[in-house]
Design a protein around this motif. Structure first.
Motif, PDB file in Angstrom:
ATOM      1  N   SER A 196       0.832  -1.209   0.000  1.00  0.00           N
ATOM      2  CA  SER A 196       0.000   0.000   0.000  1.00  0.00           C
ATOM      3  C   SER A 196       0.861   1.252   0.000  1.00  0.00           C
ATOM      4  O   SER A 196       0.521   2.253  -0.648  1.00  0.00           O
ATOM      5  N   MET A 197       1.995   1.219   0.699  1.00  0.00           N
ATOM      6  CA  MET A 197       2.919   2.352   0.686  1.00  0.00           C
ATOM      7  C   MET A 197       3.485   2.551  -0.717  1.00  0.00           C
ATOM      8  O   MET A 197       3.589   3.676  -1.222  1.00  0.00           O
ATOM      9  N   GLN A 198       3.849   1.453  -1.374  1.00  0.00           N
ATOM     10  CA  GLN A 198       4.376   1.544  -2.732  1.00  0.00           C
ATOM     11  C   GLN A 198       3.338   2.129  -3.686  1.00  0.00           C
ATOM     12  O   GLN A 198       3.660   2.972  -4.534  1.00  0.00           O
ATOM     13  N   ASP A 199       2.088   1.715  -3.531  1.00  0.00           N
ATOM     14  CA  ASP A 199       1.022   2.254  -4.378  1.00  0.00           C
ATOM     15  C   ASP A 199       0.902   3.768  -4.206  1.00  0.00           C
ATOM     16  O   ASP A 199       0.739   4.510  -5.179  1.00  0.00           O
ATOM     17  N   ASP A 200       0.993   4.219  -2.944  1.00  0.00           N
ATOM     18  CA  ASP A 200       0.870   5.661  -2.687  1.00  0.00           C
ATOM     19  C   ASP A 200       2.057   6.430  -3.266  1.00  0.00           C
ATOM     20  O   ASP A 200       1.896   7.522  -3.810  1.00  0.00           O
ATOM     21  N   ILE A 201       3.258   5.877  -3.158  1.00  0.00           N
ATOM     22  CA  ILE A 201       4.446   6.538  -3.693  1.00  0.00           C
ATOM     23  C   ILE A 201       4.360   6.635  -5.215  1.00  0.00           C
ATOM     24  O   ILE A 201       4.657   7.683  -5.805  1.00  0.00           O
ATOM     25  N   GLU A 202       3.938   5.546  -5.840  1.00  0.00           N
ATOM     26  CA  GLU A 202       3.789   5.565  -7.301  1.00  0.00           C
ATOM     27  C   GLU A 202       2.758   6.604  -7.729  1.00  0.00           C
ATOM     28  O   GLU A 202       2.948   7.310  -8.730  1.00  0.00           O
ATOM     29  N   ARG A 203       1.690   6.710  -6.967  1.00  0.00           N
ATOM     30  CA  ARG A 203       0.650   7.708  -7.288  1.00  0.00           C
ATOM     31  C   ARG A 203       1.211   9.115  -7.167  1.00  0.00           C
ATOM     32  O   ARG A 203       0.937   9.986  -7.996  1.00  0.00           O
ATOM     33  N   GLN A 204       2.046   9.346  -6.141  1.00  0.00           N
ATOM     34  CA  GLN A 204       2.643  10.663  -5.945  1.00  0.00           C
ATOM     35  C   GLN A 204       3.624  11.001  -7.073  1.00  0.00           C
ATOM     36  O   GLN A 204       3.674  12.136  -7.552  1.00  0.00           O
ATOM     37  N   ILE A 205       4.398   9.994  -7.497  1.00  0.00           N
ATOM     38  CA  ILE A 205       5.362  10.234  -8.582  1.00  0.00           C
ATOM     39  C   ILE A 205       4.627  10.604  -9.867  1.00  0.00           C
ATOM     40  O   ILE A 205       5.017  11.542 -10.580  1.00  0.00           O
ATOM     41  N   ILE A 206       3.565   9.877 -10.163  1.00  0.00           N
ATOM     42  CA  ILE A 206       2.774  10.179 -11.357  1.00  0.00           C
ATOM     43  C   ILE A 206       2.181  11.575 -11.272  1.00  0.00           C
ATOM     44  O   ILE A 206       2.168  12.341 -12.247  1.00  0.00           O
ATOM     45  N   ALA A 207       1.709  11.944 -10.061  1.00  0.00           N
ATOM     46  CA  ALA A 207       1.141  13.281  -9.870  1.00  0.00           C
ATOM     47  C   ALA A 207       2.199  14.352 -10.067  1.00  0.00           C
ATOM     48  O   ALA A 207       1.952  15.404 -10.675  1.00  0.00           O
ATOM     49  N   ASP A 208       3.434  14.104  -9.567  1.00  0.00           N
ATOM     50  CA  ASP A 208       4.528  15.062  -9.734  1.00  0.00           C
ATOM     51  C   ASP A 208       4.891  15.240 -11.208  1.00  0.00           C
ATOM     52  O   ASP A 208       5.152  16.349 -11.679  1.00  0.00           O
ATOM     53  N   LEU A 209       4.896  14.134 -11.948  1.00  0.00           N
ATOM     54  CA  LEU A 209       5.181  14.218 -13.376  1.00  0.00           C
ATOM     55  C   LEU A 209       4.138  15.051 -14.095  1.00  0.00           C
ATOM     56  O   LEU A 209       4.442  15.881 -14.952  1.00  0.00           O
ATOM     57  N   GLY A 210       2.879  14.828 -13.730  1.00  0.00           N
ATOM     58  CA  GLY A 210       1.797  15.573 -14.368  1.00  0.00           C
ATOM     59  C   GLY A 210       1.835  17.049 -14.033  1.00  0.00           C
ATOM     60  O   GLY A 210       1.453  17.902 -14.850  1.00  0.00           O
ATOM     61  N   ASP A 211       2.316  17.390 -12.810  1.00  0.00           N
ATOM     62  CA  ASP A 211       2.375  18.790 -12.392  1.00  0.00           C
ATOM     63  C   ASP A 211       3.635  19.496 -12.876  1.00  0.00           C
ATOM     64  O   ASP A 211       3.831  20.688 -12.622  1.00  0.00           O
ATOM     65  N   GLY A 212       4.525  18.771 -13.516  1.00  0.00           N
ATOM     66  CA  GLY A 212       5.768  19.374 -13.995  1.00  0.00           C
ATOM     67  C   GLY A 212       6.794  19.577 -12.911  1.00  0.00           C
ATOM     68  O   GLY A 212       7.702  20.399 -13.049  1.00  0.00           O
ATOM     69  N   ASN A 213       6.677  18.827 -11.789  1.00  0.00           N
ATOM     70  CA  ASN A 213       7.626  18.984 -10.688  1.00  0.00           C
ATOM     71  C   ASN A 213       8.920  18.220 -10.911  1.00  0.00           C
ATOM     72  O   ASN A 213       9.873  18.373 -10.166  1.00  0.00           O
ATOM     73  N   VAL A 214       8.925  17.348 -11.910  1.00  0.00           N
ATOM     74  CA  VAL A 214      10.147  16.618 -12.237  1.00  0.00           C
ATOM     75  C   VAL A 214      10.771  17.265 -13.470  1.00  0.00           C
ATOM     76  O   VAL A 214      10.147  17.344 -14.514  1.00  0.00           O
ATOM     77  N   VAL A 215      11.989  17.772 -13.303  1.00  0.00           N
ATOM     78  CA  VAL A 215      12.637  18.489 -14.407  1.00  0.00           C
ATOM     79  C   VAL A 215      13.947  17.818 -14.749  1.00  0.00           C
ATOM     80  O   VAL A 215      14.597  17.177 -13.903  1.00  0.00           O
ATOM     81  N   ALA A 216      14.373  17.975 -15.995  1.00  0.00           N
ATOM     82  CA  ALA A 216      15.639  17.400 -16.436  1.00  0.00           C
ATOM     83  C   ALA A 216      16.778  18.293 -15.951  1.00  0.00           C
ATOM     84  O   ALA A 216      16.654  19.505 -15.831  1.00  0.00           O
ATOM     85  N   THR A 217      17.889  17.685 -15.627  1.00  0.00           N
ATOM     86  CA  THR A 217      19.078  18.417 -15.209  1.00  0.00           C
ATOM     87  C   THR A 217      20.174  18.201 -16.245  1.00  0.00           C
ATOM     88  O   THR A 217      20.268  17.134 -16.852  1.00  0.00           O
ATOM     89  N   THR A 218      20.981  19.171 -16.388  1.00  0.00           N
ATOM     90  CA  THR A 218      22.073  19.075 -17.382  1.00  0.00           C
ATOM     91  C   THR A 218      23.394  18.977 -16.634  1.00  0.00           C
ATOM     92  O   THR A 218      23.620  19.693 -15.642  1.00  0.00           O
ATOM     93  N   ALA A 219      24.229  18.089 -17.102  1.00  0.00           N
ATOM     94  CA  ALA A 219      25.542  17.938 -16.473  1.00  0.00           C
ATOM     95  C   ALA A 219      26.434  19.115 -16.798  1.00  0.00           C
ATOM     96  O   ALA A 219      26.410  19.623 -17.929  1.00  0.00           O
ATOM     97  N   LYS A 220      27.204  19.540 -15.832  1.00  0.00           N
ATOM     98  CA  LYS A 220      28.116  20.650 -16.049  1.00  0.00           C
ATOM     99  C   LYS A 220      29.461  20.132 -16.511  1.00  0.00           C
ATOM    100  O   LYS A 220      29.927  19.105 -16.099  1.00  0.00           O
TER     101      LYS A 220
END
Length: 201
Positions: free
Chosen positions: A177-201
């Motif tokens: 059940s914890m895993q289900d909630d975490i997966e739901r949060q990750i999907i929600a973050d992706l949809g909200d644009g909270n996950v961004v790509a980073t560029t190596a320096k």
């Protein structure tokens, strides 16, 4: 964002909290079964002359987010629940308990109540039933109290036994059940644009 918004745990992990609270209820029921009665469980020796302790066992959620489960006994059983759980050492026989009889024995009045509810029938030295007069009942109750003082009370760890029984059945379910909630949060973050790509320096 998981864990970074300060949201209530019930909002961030609803599936887990639902299962967690249900686990608490089921563990409490398992503790009652450990005590036993005429109708439930197999232990005929503890707490079930009256059933007061068994009926008093309860669970509640505490803490800012209700994430801590508290298992307890309601009055009047709360005054002796710990002795039933841990047992009491006698003056002669020890049970590895943190509690011990010293100079005082259990109250004769309490033994009389137990004898009435059990019920206890008196016998003579030949094993024949005899008339239960007040004097004889008081004498028997006094003898039982002194015997308990010498031999103590062997505890039955009803909550510990309940946990040992229920946790293997529930641990994987809670983790899922914890895993289900975490997966739901990750999907929600992706949809909200909270996950961004980073560029190596």
């Amino acid at each position: 964002m998981i864990g970074g918004t300060g949201n209530n745990i019930n909002d961030e992990f609803p599936s887990f909290m639902k299962e967690w609270l249900e686990f608490g209820v089921e563990m409490n029921l398992a503790a009652k079964r450990e005590l036993g009665s005429r109708k439930i469980g197999k232990n005929n020796n503890y707490g079930e002359a009256s059933g007061t302790l068994r009926r008093s066992l309860s669970v509640r959620a505490e803490g800012p987010n209700g994430g801590r489960l508290i298992f307890y006994a309601k009055p009047p059983a709360d005054s002796y629940a710990k002795f039933m759980h841990e047992g009491v050492n006698g003056t002669i026989r020890k049970h590895g308990s943190p509690y011990s009889y010293t100079t005082k024995a259990p109250p004769v009045d309490a033994i009389r109540k137990w004898m009435k509810v059990k019920p206890v029938r008196l016998r003579d030295k030949q094993g024949r039933f005899i008339t239960q007069t007040e004097a004889r009942m008081n004498s028997a109750a006094f003898g039982i109290a002194q015997g308990i003082k010498r031999n103590g009370i062997k505890g039955i760890k009803y909550y510990q036994n309940a946990y040992d029984l229920m946790w293997p059945r529930w641990s994987e379910r809670l983790m899922d059940s914890m895993q289900d909630d975490i997966e739901r949060q990750i999907i929600a973050d992706l949809g909200d644009g909270n996950v961004v790509a980073t560029t190596a320096k």
